[in-house]
Design a protein around this motif. Structure first.
Motif, PDB file in Angstrom:
ATOM      1  N   PHE A   1      47.320  37.678  11.808  1.00 49.08           N
ATOM      2  CA  PHE A   1      47.412  36.856  10.719  1.00 49.08           C
ATOM      3  C   PHE A   1      46.725  35.599  10.767  1.00 49.08           C
ATOM      4  CE2 PHE A   1      50.491  34.844  13.116  1.00 49.08           C
ATOM      5  CZ  PHE A   1      51.210  35.811  13.791  1.00 49.08           C
ATOM      6  N   LYS A   2      45.750  35.388  11.897  1.00 47.84           N
ATOM      7  CA  LYS A   2      45.156  34.351  12.001  1.00 47.84           C
ATOM      8  C   LYS A   2      43.578  34.555  12.354  1.00 47.84           C
ATOM      9  CE  LYS A   2      44.907  30.029  14.432  1.00 47.84           C
ATOM     10  NZ  LYS A   2      45.742  29.231  15.544  1.00 47.84           N
ATOM     11  N   PRO A   3      42.494  34.286  11.590  1.00 47.74           N
ATOM     12  CA  PRO A   3      41.517  34.429  11.826  1.00 47.74           C
ATOM     13  C   PRO A   3      40.928  34.068  13.380  1.00 47.74           C
ATOM     14  CG  PRO A   3      41.563  33.346   9.724  1.00 47.74           C
ATOM     15  CD  PRO A   3      42.838  33.331  10.311  1.00 47.74           C
ATOM     16  N   ILE A   4      40.153  35.159  13.776  1.00 48.12           N
ATOM     17  CA  ILE A   4      39.667  34.907  15.393  1.00 48.12           C
ATOM     18  C   ILE A   4      38.911  33.558  15.405  1.00 48.12           C
ATOM     19  CG2 ILE A   4      37.564  36.219  15.151  1.00 48.12           C
ATOM     20  CD1 ILE A   4      38.474  37.353  17.847  1.00 48.12           C
ATOM     21  N   ASN A   5      38.032  33.201  14.622  1.00 48.36           N
ATOM     22  CA  ASN A   5      37.509  32.023  14.732  1.00 48.36           C
ATOM     23  C   ASN A   5      38.203  30.619  14.288  1.00 48.36           C
ATOM     24  OD1 ASN A   5      37.533  32.281  11.751  1.00 48.36           O
ATOM     25  ND2 ASN A   5      35.302  32.761  11.636  1.00 48.36           N
TER      26      ASN A   5
ATOM     27  N   PHE B   1      40.711  30.274  16.634  1.00 50.73           N
ATOM     28  CA  PHE B   1      41.149  30.087  17.939  1.00 50.73           C
ATOM     29  C   PHE B   1      39.922  29.460  18.804  1.00 50.73           C
ATOM     30  CE2 PHE B   1      43.526  33.885  16.653  1.00 50.73           C
ATOM     31  CZ  PHE B   1      44.652  33.632  17.049  1.00 50.73           C
TER      32      PHE B   1
ATOM     33  N   TYR C   1      45.629  49.984  19.751  1.00 52.64           N
ATOM     34  CA  TYR C   1      45.119  49.234  18.665  1.00 52.64           C
ATOM     35  C   TYR C   1      45.048  50.114  17.383  1.00 52.64           C
ATOM     36  CZ  TYR C   1      44.349  45.330  21.401  1.00 52.64           C
ATOM     37  OH  TYR C   1      44.283  43.949  22.478  1.00 52.64           O
TER      38      TYR C   1
ATOM     39  N   SER D   1      39.812  39.662   9.780  1.00 48.49           N
ATOM     40  CA  SER D   1      39.167  38.629  10.472  1.00 48.49           C
ATOM     41  C   SER D   1      39.888  37.969  11.699  1.00 48.49           C
ATOM     42  CB  SER D   1      38.871  37.309   9.577  1.00 48.49           C
ATOM     43  OG  SER D   1      40.045  36.914   8.847  1.00 48.49           O
ATOM     44  N   SER D   2      41.145  38.654  11.882  1.00 50.99           N
ATOM     45  CA  SER D   2      42.165  38.457  12.865  1.00 50.99           C
ATOM     46  C   SER D   2      41.665  38.815  14.350  1.00 50.99           C
ATOM     47  CB  SER D   2      43.659  38.742  12.534  1.00 50.99           C
ATOM     48  OG  SER D   2      43.487  40.228  12.715  1.00 50.99           O
ATOM     49  N   PRO D   3      42.188  38.332  15.409  1.00 53.14           N
ATOM     50  CA  PRO D   3      41.737  39.317  16.740  1.00 53.14           C
ATOM     51  C   PRO D   3      42.103  40.626  16.673  1.00 53.14           C
ATOM     52  CG  PRO D   3      42.953  37.268  17.081  1.00 53.14           C
ATOM     53  CD  PRO D   3      42.932  37.218  15.582  1.00 53.14           C
ATOM     54  N   LEU D   4      43.200  41.024  16.214  1.00 56.58           N
ATOM     55  CA  LEU D   4      43.494  42.490  16.006  1.00 56.58           C
ATOM     56  C   LEU D   4      42.445  43.152  15.143  1.00 56.58           C
ATOM     57  CD1 LEU D   4      45.424  44.712  16.687  1.00 56.58           C
ATOM     58  CD2 LEU D   4      46.931  44.012  14.880  1.00 56.58           C
TER      59      LEU D   4
ATOM     60  N   HIS E   1      33.318  37.218  21.222  1.00 55.50           N
ATOM     61  CA  HIS E   1      34.562  37.074  20.644  1.00 55.50           C
ATOM     62  C   HIS E   1      35.637  38.218  21.060  1.00 55.50           C
ATOM     63  CE1 HIS E   1      33.464  34.058  17.091  1.00 55.50           C
ATOM     64  NE2 HIS E   1      33.405  33.586  18.513  1.00 55.50           N
TER      65      HIS E   1
ATOM     66  N   VAL F   1      43.209  38.928   5.573  1.00 57.13           N
ATOM     67  CA  VAL F   1      43.332  38.194   6.818  1.00 57.13           C
ATOM     68  C   VAL F   1      43.240  38.980   7.857  1.00 57.13           C
ATOM     69  CG1 VAL F   1      44.921  36.866   7.934  1.00 57.13           C
ATOM     70  CG2 VAL F   1      44.552  36.305   5.548  1.00 57.13           C
TER      71      VAL F   1
ATOM     72  N   LYS G   1      39.549  42.336  14.344  1.00 54.24           N
ATOM     73  CA  LYS G   1      38.337  42.388  14.763  1.00 54.24           C
ATOM     74  C   LYS G   1      38.040  43.325  16.049  1.00 54.24           C
ATOM     75  CE  LYS G   1      36.027  38.980  12.764  1.00 54.24           C
ATOM     76  NZ  LYS G   1      34.615  39.206  12.002  1.00 54.24           N
TER      77      LYS G   1
ATOM     78  N   TYR H   1      40.569  46.678  26.810  1.00 52.20           N
ATOM     79  CA  TYR H   1      41.048  46.933  25.329  1.00 52.20           C
ATOM     80  C   TYR H   1      42.066  48.463  25.738  1.00 52.20           C
ATOM     81  CZ  TYR H   1      39.288  43.268  22.801  1.00 52.20           C
ATOM     82  OH  TYR H   1      39.040  41.896  22.486  1.00 52.20           O
TER      83      TYR H   1
ATOM     84  N   ASN I   1      38.419  37.706  23.755  1.00 54.77           N
ATOM     85  CA  ASN I   1      39.721  37.974  23.059  1.00 54.77           C
ATOM     86  C   ASN I   1      40.510  39.177  23.915  1.00 54.77           C
ATOM     87  OD1 ASN I   1      41.478  38.195  20.894  1.00 54.77           O
ATOM     88  ND2 ASN I   1      40.586  40.229  20.526  1.00 54.77           N
TER      89      ASN I   1
ATOM     90  N   ASN J   1      47.316  39.536  17.612  1.00 55.57           N
ATOM     91  CA  ASN J   1      47.454  38.596  16.255  1.00 55.57           C
ATOM     92  C   ASN J   1      46.904  39.290  15.273  1.00 55.57           C
ATOM     93  OD1 ASN J   1      47.096  36.615  14.231  1.00 55.57           O
ATOM     94  ND2 ASN J   1      47.958  35.110  15.760  1.00 55.57           N
TER      95      ASN J   1
ATOM     96  N   TYR K   1      47.063  36.540  22.546  1.00 57.58           N
ATOM     97  CA  TYR K   1      47.132  36.631  21.137  1.00 57.58           C
ATOM     98  C   TYR K   1      46.285  37.805  20.723  1.00 57.58           C
ATOM     99  CZ  TYR K   1      43.186  33.358  21.569  1.00 57.58           C
ATOM    100  OH  TYR K   1      42.161  32.843  22.140  1.00 57.58           O
ATOM    101  N   ARG K   2      46.096  38.696  21.512  1.00 55.91           N
ATOM    102  CA  ARG K   2      44.841  39.535  20.979  1.00 55.91           C
ATOM    103  C   ARG K   2      45.548  40.491  20.138  1.00 55.91           C
ATOM    104  NH1 ARG K   2      46.574  40.990  26.291  1.00 55.91           N
ATOM    105  NH2 ARG K   2      47.655  42.766  26.664  1.00 55.91           N
TER     106      ARG K   2
END
Lengths: 251, 335
Positions: free
Chosen positions: A114-118, A120, B203, B176-179, A100, B173, B181, B198, A104, A112, A109-110
Motif C-alpha cells: 500500500f505504499k509505492p516503492i519509490n 522508501f 508472492y 507500484s508497491s514493493p509487493l 529496486h 497503489v 513491483k 525472493y 527490496n 508491503n 517491508y518487501r
C-alpha cells in the motif's frame, strides 16, 4: 575462519556424473577462483552451492549454517548471492527498477502493498550509492535491454551486490567483454572491500591471476588441485589438462 | 512528468461522476453492469498482466462471491456483512486453490484453473437443494448501506462507480508497491528473483489471493445488480469471456482490462439487439484487435493520442511509459 564449506558434493544428471566428491573451503575475505576446462562442472558447482540445482550427496555450509537441500532463495538470507554466466536481468525494466527489486528482496517491508516503492528512502539511497559507485548512475532511466553488453554485465554483478552479501559468487564476470571493459571490471572486483568474500569462475588467466588469493582447478567434475596462484602457475599437470601443454601467460 | 497518472485518474473520476447526466435509465443499468464487470476483469488483468498467471477459471471466484451473497442473504440481510463474506469466501478459495496451483505455470496453470472452475460449476449445478441447480436462484437480500434499501438505478450506479474507483486505486497503489513491483519482477524473470532471495511462490500466492478477493467482491455486487444468479456465473465460458476482455482491453495495464470489459459488454448489448448471431461479429472484432491492435484497445488509444497531441515531445513520452505502467505496450502481447 571458513565462510563457505563444501563437503563431498556429488551431482549427476541421470547417468552423467558432473561433480564427483567435490570439497572446497573458502575463508573469510578470500578471493577464491575456480578454473577448469569447458565442461569441468564449474557452473554446475555454483548451481549446487546456491541451491539452484538439487545435489545428490554432500553438504554446503555458509557461515556455519547448512544450506544444502534448502531452496535457492534461502541462500541470500545467509549472506550468499550470485551472478550468472549469461546475463539474467529484468530486460524491460529500467536500471533503477532492477536495483529496486534487488534491494527490496531483503527488506522487512518487501510484502508491503500500500505504499509505492519509490517512497522508501533507503531503497532510493542504496540505489543511488551503488549506481554511482559502479558508474551507471547516468544510465538509471534506461531500459536494461537498451544498455551495451558490458553495462549489462556490470548490472549483473550490481544486482548480486545489492543484498550486501558476505560471500559473492561470480560466474565468469568478464565473459564476452571487450578488453577495455575487462580491465575496468577487474579493477572493480579488486576494489571490492575484503568484507565481501569472493568465489569466482573465470577463464581469462590475466583476470584470474590479478584477483586470486587461491585457485581451485576443477577437471572432469573433480577437484584436481587447490592452492596459491604460484603453485597452480608452476604445476605442470595443470598446464597439461588446462592448456594442452602450453605455458601460462603471466599476469 | 509524473503528473500524467494523476490527471488521468481525475479524468476517470469526472467521467464516472458525470456519466449519469448523459445516460438513459437503461444506460444507467448498463453502466452499472460495465463497472461491475470492469472490477472483475481488472482482477483477472492483475494476475495475467502483472504476475503472468493466465487463468481460465477466474469466474470461479466471481461466482463464489455471487453465491455467497445469495445463499447467506437468505438468512441474513446485511449488505456490509454479505459483501465482506463474499470477499472472504472467494479469498479463502483463491488461497487454498492457489496453494496447489501456483506450482504449475503456463498451459498447465491454465488447465488446472479451468478444471477448478468447472468443478465449482458442477457443484453449483448438482446441489439443487441449496443452489437451485441449473434453474439458478433469485437474490433475496436487498442492497442497503444503512440509509434504506437502494433500488433506484441512479443510486446503484453511483455505488458501483465508487466500488470501481476504490478497486482501481487499490490496484494502482498495489502495482507500484514493493509487493506489486516484486510480482512484476517475477513475471519478467523468475529465476533471477529467486537468486535475489525472493520466495517467488509466496508472492504469486498473495497476488492470486488478492485477485480472487476482488473477483469475489465483483461477484457479490453482481448478485445485487442482477437479483438472480445461475451456475453460468461459474462456467468456463464466463472465464473465457473475461480473458477475452483482458486481451481486447490491453494486457499488462490496469485500465486496459476495464476498458475491455466496457467495450465487450456495451458492444454485446447493442449488436445482440440487431442480430442473434452477435458472437460472430464479436469474434471478428476480437480477431481484428488481436491481429492489428497488438496491445489492445488501450494501446490503440494511446497511439492515436500520441499522434494527435504528443508528436513534439515523443522522446519524453517514451520515458513516461516506463513509469506509469498505463501503456506499457511492451508486455501487451504476452498472452
Amino acid at each position: 575462519m571458513t565462510l563457505l564449506k563444501v563437503e563431498h558434493l556429488s551431482k549427476s544428471f541421470k547417468a552423467l556424473n558432473v561433480l564427483k566428491d567435490v570439497s572446497l573451503e573458502v575463508r573469510e575475505g578470500e578471493r577464491h577462483v575456480v578454473i577448469g576446462p569447458n565442461g569441468a562442472g564449474k557452473t554446475t558447482l555454483f548451481n549446487c552451492i546456491t541451491g539452484t540445482l538439487p545435489i545428490n550427496q554432500g553438504t554446503v555450509t555458509v557461515n556455519n549454517t547448512q544450506i544444502s537441500g534448502l531452496p535457492a532463495y534461502t541462500a541470500v538470507g545467509v549472506g550468499m548471492s550470485r551472478t550468472f554466466q549469461k546475463n539474467n536481468l529484468f530486460g524491460s525494466l529500467t536500471v533503477e527498477e532492477n536495483l529496486h527489486l534487488a534491494i527490496n528482496a531483503c527488506k522487512p517491508y518487501r510484502f508491503n502493498f500500500f505504499k509505492p516503492i519509490n517512497k522508501f528512502t533507503d531503497v532510493l539511497e542504496e540505489t543511488e550509492h551503488l549506481l554511482k559507485e559502479w558508474n551507471l548512475w547516468d544510465r538509471r532511466d534506461r531500459v536494461v535491454n537498451e544498455l551495451s553488453y558490458g553495462e549489462q554485465r556490470l548490472l549483473e554483478v550490481l544486482l548480486a551486490l545489492a543484498s550486501k552479501p558476505k560471500i559473492l559468487l561470480l560466474d565468469e564476470p568478464t565473459s564476452g567483454m571487450s578488453p577495455a571493459e575487462t580491465i575496468q571490471t577487474t579493477k572493480l572486483i579488486q576494489s571490492m572491500p575484503r568484507s565481501i568474500t569472493l568465489l569466482v569462475i573465470e577463464h581469462d588467466m590475466e583476470v584470474v591471476f590479478s584477483i586470486a588469493d587461491r585457485i581451485t582447478v576443477l577437471h572432469h567434475g573433480e577437484v584436481f588441485l587447490s592452492g596459491a596462484p604460484e603453485e597452480i602457475k608452476g604445476d605442470e599437470r595443470v598446464k597439461e589438462i588446462y592448456f594442452g601443454g602450453g605455458t601460462l601467460k603471466h599476469a | 512528468m509524473k503528473n500524467r497518472p494523476l490527471w488521468l485518474n481525475l479524468v476517470l473520476l469526472v467521467v464516472l461522476a458525470v456519466m449519469p447526466l448523459l445516460l438513459s435509465s437503461y444506460g444507467l443499468k448498463l453502466g452499472s453492469e460495465v463497472l461491475i464487470m470492469a472490477i472483475f476483469v481488472m482482477s483477472l488483468g492483475l494476475i495475467i498482466g502483472f504476475a503472468g498467471l493466465v487463468s481460465l477459471g477466474h469466474a470461479a471466484f466471481f461466482g463464489a462471491g455471487a453465491y455467497t451473497v445469495t445463499l447467506i442473504g437468505d438468512h441474513l440481510n446485511n449488505t456490509y456483512v454479505l459483501l465482506l463474506a463474499a470477499i472472504l469466501v472467494s479469498g479463502i478459495l483463491a488461497f487454498i486453490s492457489g496453494l496447489l496451483f501456483i506450482r504449475s505455470s503456463g498451459a498447465y496453470f491454465l488447465m488446472i484453473t479451468l478444471a477448478f472452475g468447472q468443478m465449482l460449476y458442477a457443484i453449483a449445478y448438482k446441489m439443487e437443494d441449496i443452489t437451485g441447480g441449473v434453474d439458478g436462484k433469485p437474490v433475496l437480500a436487498t442492497f442497503d448501506l444503512g440509509f434504506g434499501a437502494i433500488d433506484s438505478r441512479l443510486t446503484f450506479y453511483y455505488v458501483t462507480a465508487v466500488a470501481f474507483a476504490a478497486s482501481y486505486f487499490l490496484l494502482r497503489v498495489f502495482i507500484s508497491s514493493p509487493l506489486g513491483k516484486s510480482v512484476r519482477g517475477i513475471k519478467e524473470n523468475e529465476s533471477r528473483m529467486t537468486a535475489l532471495g525472493y520466495n517467488t511462490r509466496n508472492y504469486k500466492l498473495v497476488v492470486y489471493t488478492l485477485s480472487g478477493m476482488m473477483a469475489g467482491f465483483a461477484g457479490g455486487l453482481y448478485s445485487y445488480f442482477n437479483e438472480y444468479i445461475s451456475p453460468d456465473l461459474l462456467n468456463w465460458m464466463f472465464s473465457g469471456q473475461a480473458l477475452i476482455m483482458v486481451i481486447v482491453g490491453g494486457v499488462g495495464t490496469l485500465l486496459g482490462p476495464a476498458i475491455g470489459a466496457g467495450f465487450f459488454v456495451i458492444l454485446q448489448n447493442y449488436i445482440s439487439s440487431y442480430t442473434e448471431r452477435w458472437p460472430i461479429i464479436m469474434g471478428l472484432i476480437f480477431v481484428a484487435i488481436v491481429l492489428y491492435g497488438r496491445g489492445g484497445i488501450i494501446h490503440i488509444v494511446s497511439l492515436i493520442w500520441n499522434l494527435l497531441f504528443r508528436r513534439k515531445n515523443r522522446d519524453q513520452n517514451m520515458q513516461h511509459k516506463e513509469g506509469t505502467g498505463i501503456d506499457s505496450s511492451k508486455s501487451g502481447t504476452s498472452v
